[in-house]
Design an enzyme around this catalytic site. Structure first.
Site, PDB file in Angstrom:
ATOM      1  NE  ARG A 169      -2.743   1.116   3.619  1.00 35.21           N
ATOM      2  CZ  ARG A 169      -3.713   1.317   4.574  1.00 35.21           C
ATOM      3  NH1 ARG A 169      -4.935   1.319   4.172  1.00 35.21           N
ATOM      4  NH2 ARG A 169      -3.336   1.181   5.807  1.00 35.21           N
ATOM      5  CG  ASP A 453      -4.189   2.993  10.806  1.00 32.35           C
ATOM      6  OD1 ASP A 453      -5.272   3.690  11.082  1.00 32.35           O
ATOM      7  OD2 ASP A 453      -4.380   2.058   9.831  1.00 32.35           O
TER       8      ASP A 453
END
Length: 539
Positions: A169, A453
């Site tokens: 990613r 996150d």
């Protein structure tokens, strides 16, 4: 007279790193520079378009499926390309940053896929950006090991046929990489992450029987998916590999993308692998886009917004139906729980919740789901094994029973829960703790038994902003005000100082994190992404 040679990328304001010359080769940097020349102007136009669309939402407080792409949705004849063998069974995916220990643990975890994250689980320090690339190449070459300096424990890779398939990613379109510039202009972080990884590993991965596979974050429209598709076509031609070798799974983690799922798959159809229900960023996106839409768009505490909320259910069911109609994988959301080494009762309760969540996703038709910790892999695996058996996926379950109207996706007021004072306190506590770790270069942080996150901090600061601007009254009679947020933040900072001691407090970035959280929570001029002002402070 021949044309002048094109400018080359400059490495700016960056301390040299061990082995960086293996990543930052002249050929790799020339490729990234070419990506920048070809595609950054379009990326810039699309960022302007995001602002225009947000202004339209602020004016109308609504969204709808696009009339101009109705023909794409109505045409039942098109499908995405068939999944490559390495991505056909995705029943459990583990996520995490690309530090050396995590790289080994994730590949060894028993999950089918590892989302190797340069985005929300990684603070984009130069060290993380460059050495993360090195760790992935080292893993493919089987020259990676790690010994924990504190415990002395050693880590090494299992046999190749037991390792997870990597889906990498890159950063979202909004972030720059300030350490790589062309003619004084920073290259988008997405092009740096994608470009370095693709250039070094595309052929290497093909030789291993896999391929360059990507997760695309923060996508807001099918035009952004079209840009990625054009990048893939260019990149495959540049290095000389067959078109369609790249595969991309798009995170549906913005409210605008939820209205364009079919169009996003259509734009990427030769390179599409599926869609993922990125639940935390999705909640952030709803608050962000409808933050000034009045009382009916005020979300309650984060923990009260479960996947059984009607508008969240509409989103996930539409995602499964859309993916399976077009032959793509539907991947479920994150189980963020971090098992406690000390409290078996906490684990028992949490594991039951994780199981219920994964059972629901498997029974709803998802083909796989995410976990944040290796201990959760067996739980998620059991949920999907029970439904899939020996089948690699359940794309044959078309979910034609699902019908979602445009209004269902933004029916926030179908939730009975209301914001609470404890919710405010939790948002402040989690926000300060996460931002402090991020400023020290950590993107995946265990806070209160959850792996958090950047999406977490985004929800925290957005909810504080929304509650204040909507003049929410909590159950204890207190109004959500800037003064109350400052008071709670000061109390939280004092509690952290008492908890960790003066020495650790002074060594951390606590005051800076406190100040930054209040800045992005209280400024009337709402920052599009917390990571934009935070990146200015990341050293």
């Amino acid at each position: 007279m021949s044309a002048p040679a094109p400018s080359t990328l400059a490495i700016v304001d960056a301390e040299p790193l061990p082995r960086q010359e293996e990543v930052l080769t002249d050929a790799a940097l020339a490729f990234v520079a070419e990506l920048h020349r070809q595609f950054t102007p379009r990326r810039n136009e699309l960022l302007v378009r995001r602002g225009e669309r947000r202004a339209e939402i602020a004016r109308t407080s609504t969204l709808d499926f696009l009339p101009q792409t109705a023909a794409v949705r109505a045409d039942d004849s098109w499908k995405v390309a068939p999944a490559p063998a390495a991505l056909n069974d995705r029943r459990v995916e583990i996520t995490g940053p690309t530090d050396r220990k995590m790289t080994i643990n994730a590949l060894n975890s028993g999950a089918k896929v590892w989302l190797a994250d340069f985005e929300d689980a990684s603070a984009p320090t130069w060290e993380n950006v460059v050495l993360g690339q090195l760790n992935l190449t080292d893993a493919y070459e089987r020259r990676i090991d790690f010994t924990d300096p504190r415990s002395g424990k050693s880590y090494a890779l299992k046999p190749a046929d037991e390792l997870a398939t990597v889906v990498m990613r890159p950063r979202g379109w909004h972030l720059e990489e300030r350490h790589l510039q062309l003619d004084g202009v920073s290259v988008p972080g997405a092009l740096v992450d994608f470009g370095l990884y693709f250039f070094h590993n595309a052929q290497r991965l093909i030789d291993l029987g896999k391929g360059p596979y990507f997760y695309l974050p923060k996508t807001e429209s099918h035009l952004e998916a079209r840009l990625w598709n054009d990048i893939f076509v260019f990149a495959q031609e540049y290095v000389g590999i067959p078109q369609g070798t790249v595969r991309a799974t798009v995170l549906i983690e913005t409210i605008t993308a939820a209205y364009e799922m079919e169009e996003i798959l259509y734009e990427l159809r030769d390179h599409a692998a599926g869609l993922n229900a990125g639940r935390w960023d999705y909640v952030f996106s709803i608050v962000k886009n409808f933050r000034d839409g009045g009382a009916k768009f005020v979300l309650p505490d984060r923990n009260a917004v479960t996947m059984t909320a009607p508008f969240m259910r509409a989103y996930t069911e539409l995602l499964v139906r859309t993916c399976h109609k077009r032959g793509a994988h539907a991947i479920g959301g994150m189980a963020a729980f971090i098992p406690s080494r000390r409290d078996a009762e906490v684990n028992k309760v949490a594991f039951e919740k994780v199981k219920a969540d994964k059972d629901r996703e498997a029974n709803d038709g998802f083909d796989g789901s995410w976990v944040a910790h290796p201990d959760l892999v067996p739980i998620a695996l059991a949920s999907f094994d029970a439904v899939l058996g020996e089948k690699p996926n359940q794309k044959d379950r078309l979910r034609e029973d699902v019908s979602v109207a445009a209004g269902d996706l933004i029916a926030i007021d179908t939730l009975d829960a209301k914001p609470t004072y404890e919710g405010l306190r939790n948002a402040v506590a989690v926000g300060i703790r996460y931002i402090e770790a991020w400023l020290r270069g950590l993107g995946a942080v265990a806070i209160f038994n959850l792996m958090e996150d950047a999406a977490t901090a985004e929800i925290s600061r957005s909810q504080i902003w929304q509650w204040i601007n909507a003049d929410v009254v909590f159950e204890n009679g207190e109004h959500a005000t800037a003064e109350l947020a400052r008071k709670v933040a000061a109390e939280e900072l004092a509690a952290i100082r008492a908890e960790i001691g003066e020495e650790a407090f002074a060594a951390g970035r606590w005051q800076q994190a406190h100040d930054l959280l209040l800045q992005v929570s209280l400024d009337q001029d709402y920052a599009d992404f917390l990571t934009l002002p935070a990146y200015e402070q990341l050293r």
